[in-house]
Design an enzyme around this catalytic site. Structure first.
Site, PDB file in Angstrom:
ATOM      1  CE  LYS A  11     -12.364   5.888  -3.709  1.00 34.08           C
ATOM      2  NZ  LYS A  11     -12.408   5.148  -4.944  1.00 34.08           N
ATOM      3  N   PRO A  21      -9.932  -3.311   2.561  1.00 24.97           N
ATOM      4  CG  PRO A  21     -11.348  -4.408   1.061  1.00 24.97           C
ATOM      5  CD  PRO A  21     -11.344  -3.673   2.363  1.00 24.97           C
ATOM      6  N   GLY A  57      -5.995  -1.978  -2.701  1.00 28.12           N
ATOM      7  CA  GLY A  57      -6.079  -2.233  -4.148  1.00 28.12           C
ATOM      8  C   GLY A  57      -7.489  -2.601  -4.549  1.00 28.12           C
ATOM      9  N   GLY A  97     -10.123  -0.092  -4.771  1.00 29.48           N
ATOM     10  CA  GLY A  97     -10.910   1.048  -5.259  1.00 29.48           C
ATOM     11  C   GLY A  97     -11.759   1.656  -4.158  1.00 29.48           C
ATOM     12  CG  LEU A  98     -13.311  -0.415  -1.355  1.00 26.56           C
ATOM     13  CD1 LEU A  98     -13.421  -1.555  -0.341  1.00 26.56           C
ATOM     14  CD2 LEU A  98     -14.717   0.069  -1.742  1.00 26.56           C
ATOM     15  N   GLY A  99     -10.295   3.402  -1.552  1.00 22.33           N
ATOM     16  CA  GLY A  99      -9.607   4.596  -1.037  1.00 22.33           C
ATOM     17  C   GLY A  99      -9.093   4.496   0.384  1.00 22.33           C
ATOM     18  N   GLY A 118      -6.167   3.741   1.789  1.00 25.83           N
ATOM     19  CA  GLY A 118      -4.898   4.424   2.089  1.00 25.83           C
ATOM     20  C   GLY A 118      -5.082   5.932   2.104  1.00 25.83           C
ATOM     21  CG  ASP A 157      -9.347   8.298  -4.406  1.00 28.76           C
ATOM     22  OD1 ASP A 157      -9.971   8.942  -5.257  1.00 28.76           O
ATOM     23  OD2 ASP A 157      -9.372   7.067  -4.312  1.00 28.76           O
TER      24      ASP A 157
HETATM   25  C1  LIG Z   1      -9.427   5.795  -9.468  1.00 26.10           C
HETATM   26  C2  LIG Z   1      -9.736   6.578  -8.224  1.00 26.10           C
HETATM   27  C3  LIG Z   1     -11.194   7.014  -8.303  1.00 26.10           C
HETATM   28  O1  LIG Z   1     -11.665   7.538  -7.099  1.00 26.10           O
HETATM   29  O2  LIG Z   1      -9.602   5.867  -7.007  1.00 26.10           O
HETATM   30  P1  LIG Z   1      -9.201   4.356  -6.611  1.00 26.10           P
HETATM   31  O3  LIG Z   1     -10.031   3.437  -7.395  1.00 26.10           O
HETATM   32  O4  LIG Z   1      -7.752   4.172  -6.890  1.00 26.10           O
HETATM   33  O5  LIG Z   1      -9.503   4.262  -5.141  1.00 26.10           O
HETATM   34  C4  LIG Z   1      -8.816   7.821  -8.091  1.00 26.10           C
HETATM   35  O6  LIG Z   1      -8.880   8.633  -9.225  1.00 26.10           O
HETATM   36  C5  LIG Z   1      -7.376   7.467  -7.784  1.00 26.10           C
HETATM   37  O7  LIG Z   1      -6.889   8.329  -6.821  1.00 26.10           O
HETATM   38  P2  LIG Z   1      -5.573   7.959  -5.968  1.00 26.10           P
HETATM   39  O8  LIG Z   1      -5.581   6.495  -5.684  1.00 26.10           O
HETATM   40  O9  LIG Z   1      -5.530   8.886  -4.819  1.00 26.10           O
HETATM   41  O10 LIG Z   1      -4.465   8.271  -7.021  1.00 26.10           O
HETATM   42  P3  LIG Z   1      -2.978   8.839  -6.795  1.00 26.10           P
HETATM   43  O11 LIG Z   1      -2.335   8.082  -5.686  1.00 26.10           O
HETATM   44  O12 LIG Z   1      -3.000  10.326  -6.725  1.00 26.10           O
HETATM   45  O13 LIG Z   1      -2.322   8.438  -8.185  1.00 26.10           O
HETATM   46  C6  LIG Z   1      -1.888   7.150  -8.523  1.00 26.10           C
HETATM   47  C7  LIG Z   1      -1.659   7.133 -10.037  1.00 26.10           C
HETATM   48  O14 LIG Z   1      -2.940   7.059 -10.707  1.00 26.10           O
HETATM   49  C8  LIG Z   1      -2.956   7.875 -11.870  1.00 26.10           C
HETATM   50  N1  LIG Z   1      -4.014   8.885 -11.749  1.00 26.10           N
HETATM   51  C9  LIG Z   1      -4.604   9.159 -10.555  1.00 26.10           C
HETATM   52  C10 LIG Z   1      -5.641  10.080 -10.481  1.00 26.10           C
HETATM   53  C11 LIG Z   1      -6.046  10.740 -11.670  1.00 26.10           C
HETATM   54  N2  LIG Z   1      -7.027  11.631 -11.669  1.00 26.10           N
HETATM   55  N3  LIG Z   1      -5.433  10.467 -12.848  1.00 26.10           N
HETATM   56  C12 LIG Z   1      -4.427   9.531 -12.903  1.00 26.10           C
HETATM   57  O15 LIG Z   1      -3.898   9.277 -13.994  1.00 26.10           O
HETATM   58  C13 LIG Z   1      -1.566   8.471 -12.000  1.00 26.10           C
HETATM   59  O16 LIG Z   1      -0.825   7.626 -12.823  1.00 26.10           O
HETATM   60  C14 LIG Z   1      -1.013   8.398 -10.594  1.00 26.10           C
HETATM   61  O17 LIG Z   1       0.383   8.300 -10.560  1.00 26.10           O
HETATM   62  N1  LIG Z   2      -2.303   3.157   4.959  1.00 22.70           N
HETATM   63  C1  LIG Z   2      -2.337   2.542   3.771  1.00 22.70           C
HETATM   64  N2  LIG Z   2      -3.362   1.734   3.458  1.00 22.70           N
HETATM   65  C2  LIG Z   2      -3.428   1.128   2.252  1.00 22.70           C
HETATM   66  N3  LIG Z   2      -2.493   1.251   1.295  1.00 22.70           N
HETATM   67  C3  LIG Z   2      -1.446   2.052   1.545  1.00 22.70           C
HETATM   68  C4  LIG Z   2      -1.328   2.714   2.787  1.00 22.70           C
HETATM   69  N4  LIG Z   2      -0.186   3.425   2.745  1.00 22.70           N
HETATM   70  C5  LIG Z   2       0.378   3.211   1.556  1.00 22.70           C
HETATM   71  N5  LIG Z   2      -0.368   2.386   0.804  1.00 22.70           N
HETATM   72  C6  LIG Z   2      -0.087   1.986  -0.595  1.00 22.70           C
HETATM   73  O1  LIG Z   2      -1.176   2.489  -1.415  1.00 22.70           O
HETATM   74  C7  LIG Z   2      -1.620   1.508  -2.351  1.00 22.70           C
HETATM   75  C8  LIG Z   2      -3.127   1.710  -2.670  1.00 22.70           C
HETATM   76  O2  LIG Z   2      -3.870   1.815  -1.509  1.00 22.70           O
HETATM   77  P1  LIG Z   2      -5.469   1.930  -1.360  1.00 22.70           P
HETATM   78  O3  LIG Z   2      -5.811   3.357  -1.168  1.00 22.70           O
HETATM   79  O4  LIG Z   2      -5.928   0.993  -0.316  1.00 22.70           O
HETATM   80  O5  LIG Z   2      -6.031   1.367  -2.695  1.00 22.70           O
HETATM   81  P2  LIG Z   2      -7.083   1.882  -3.748  1.00 22.70           P
HETATM   82  O6  LIG Z   2      -6.292   2.665  -4.769  1.00 22.70           O
HETATM   83  O7  LIG Z   2      -7.627   0.635  -4.287  1.00 22.70           O
HETATM   84  O8  LIG Z   2      -8.117   2.716  -3.065  1.00 22.70           O
HETATM   85  C9  LIG Z   2      -1.257   0.177  -1.687  1.00 22.70           C
HETATM   86  O9  LIG Z   2      -0.926  -0.791  -2.649  1.00 22.70           O
HETATM   87  C10 LIG Z   2      -0.046   0.479  -0.786  1.00 22.70           C
HETATM   88  O10 LIG Z   2       1.159   0.159  -1.419  1.00 22.70           O
END
Ligand SMILES: C[C@@](CO)(OP(=O)(O)O)[C@H](O)COP(=O)(O)OP(=O)(O)OC[C@H]1O[C@@H](n2ccc(N)nc2=O)[C@H](O)[C@@H]1O
Ligand SMILES: Nc1ncnc2c1ncn2[C@@H]1O[C@H](COP(=O)(O)OP(=O)(O)O)[C@@H](O)[C@H]1O
Length: 269
Positions: free
Chosen positions: A8, A90, A92, A94-96, A98, A132
């Site tokens: 995403k 990839p 870490g 921000g593409l979700g 995992g 996410d």
């Molecule tokens: C920032 C966003 C934007 O879409 O995505 P990514 O860039 O990581 O993909 C999301 O809010 C990331 O969602 P996700 O990656 O699922 O977060 P989680 O595993 O639930 O949480 C990881 C940590 O991020 C923080 N967290 C997450 C979501 C949120 N609304 N508030 C937070 O403060 C919390 O510290 C939590 O312990």
């Molecule tokens: N199937 C998976 N793919 C990617 N990361 C995973 C997975 N399972 C666990 N993780 C953990 O989740 C963390 C964040 O993953 P990901 O969703 O790819 O990143 P982002 O938060 O950038 O969207 C990774 O650093 C890894 O430790």
């Protein structure tokens, strides 16, 4: 069974409030893009999980295994399965990726075991695995608020545009990105702004994570600048980074930007 778990991007993101539970309230638009991990499910006598492709930094169980265990704890009749994950999205970034893997495991287990769980129930399980994750259950463009799990419809369609994603060699932890942000009430109504012509998005639609992340990693800001120089109608960091996407009117080759990061061209399967 084979599932294709897509990535995403976030079309804008505001962090509006820090909550008591250490999460943050946000406003964002999740948009699915056609960059895929591949999940293969085979019958097995015991649960097993293997990954190939991009390395996933170890941080406890893989989200696929967490998804299996979560559903199995409520539905013991779930049959053991051997999951093979080909990791292309990839990490870490921000593409979700995992979160998508976990959501597609929930959906596959629901189907393979004829559990008959509704989208709402699957979203509830997904949100326990990651904020996410719930979006990937319906996997269509959605406006999200709360911690990112309260959805409403949004009318946005980028299928006539060309999206390019650049992922620098920088891994950003989501928790770290949230920890260094100061929440604020958004200046712009994102749901309204997204209805403007795409050429105007750059004046109205922002990602609150960019400020702090650009300061720490100027390369990410350079990538955004380059995407505009190359003619992007809109460019933005996705989620908490580190990838940056550009939306172009027409197909474009940006391979020369591969010194800044890996260049992805999401396409339909
Ligand atoms: C920032 C966003 C934007 O879409 O995505 P990514 O860039 O990581 O993909 C999301 O809010 C990331 O969602 P996700 O990656 O699922 O977060 P989680 O595993 O639930 O949480 C990881 C940590 O991020 C923080 N967290 C997450 C979501 C949120 N609304 N508030 C937070 O403060 C919390 O510290 C939590 O312990
Ligand atoms: N199937 C998976 N793919 C990617 N990361 C995973 C997975 N399972 C666990 N993780 C953990 O989740 C963390 C964040 O993953 P990901 O969703 O790819 O990143 P982002 O938060 O950038 O969207 C990774 O650093 C890894 O430790």
């Amino acid at each position: 069974m084979i599932s294709f778990a897509n990535a995403k991007i976030n079309l804008g993101l505001s962090v509006t409030e820090k909550r008591q539970d250490s999460y943050h309230n946000i406003e964002t638009i999740f948009y699915p893009v056609q960059l895929y991990d591949v999940l293969e499910f085979n019958e097995a006598s015991d649960y097993a999980f293997e990954t190939y492709g991009i390395d996933i930094p170890e941080n406890g169980d893989n989200l696929c295994t967490k998804a299996f265990n979560l559903l199995k704890s409520d539905y013991p009749e779930i049959q053991p399965v051997h999951i093979k994950l080909l990791k292309n999205i990839p990490v870490g970034a921000g593409l979700g990726g995992g979160s998508s893997d976990a959501a597609f495991v929930l959906k596959a287990l629901n189907e393979l075991n004829n559990l008959g769980l509704s989208s709402i129930i699957l979203q509830d399980y997904a949100s326990r695995l990651g904020a996410d994750c719930a979006f990937f259950i319906d996997n269509k463009p959605l406006f999200a608020e709360g911690i990112g799990t309260t959805f409403s419809e949004v009318d946005v369609n980028l299928s006539n545009y060309f999206i390019v994603i650049i992922k620098p060699d920088i891994h950003i932890s989501t928790a770290e990105a949230y920890a260094s942000i100061t929440p604020q009430i958004p200046q712009v109504d994102l749901k309204r702004a997204i209805q403007l012509p795409i050429q105007e998005w750059k004046y109205h639609i922002t990602n609150d994570f960019e400020l702090g992340i650009f300061e720490k990693y100027p390369l990410i800001q350079d990538i955004k600048r380059k995407l505009y120089e190359k003619g992007a109608l809109y460019a933005c960091m996705s989620g908490s980074g580190s990838s940056v996407f550009g939306i172009f009117e027409e197909k474009i080759n940006l391979d020369d930007l591969n010194t800044l990061g890996k260049v992805y061209y999401p396409t339909e399967l």
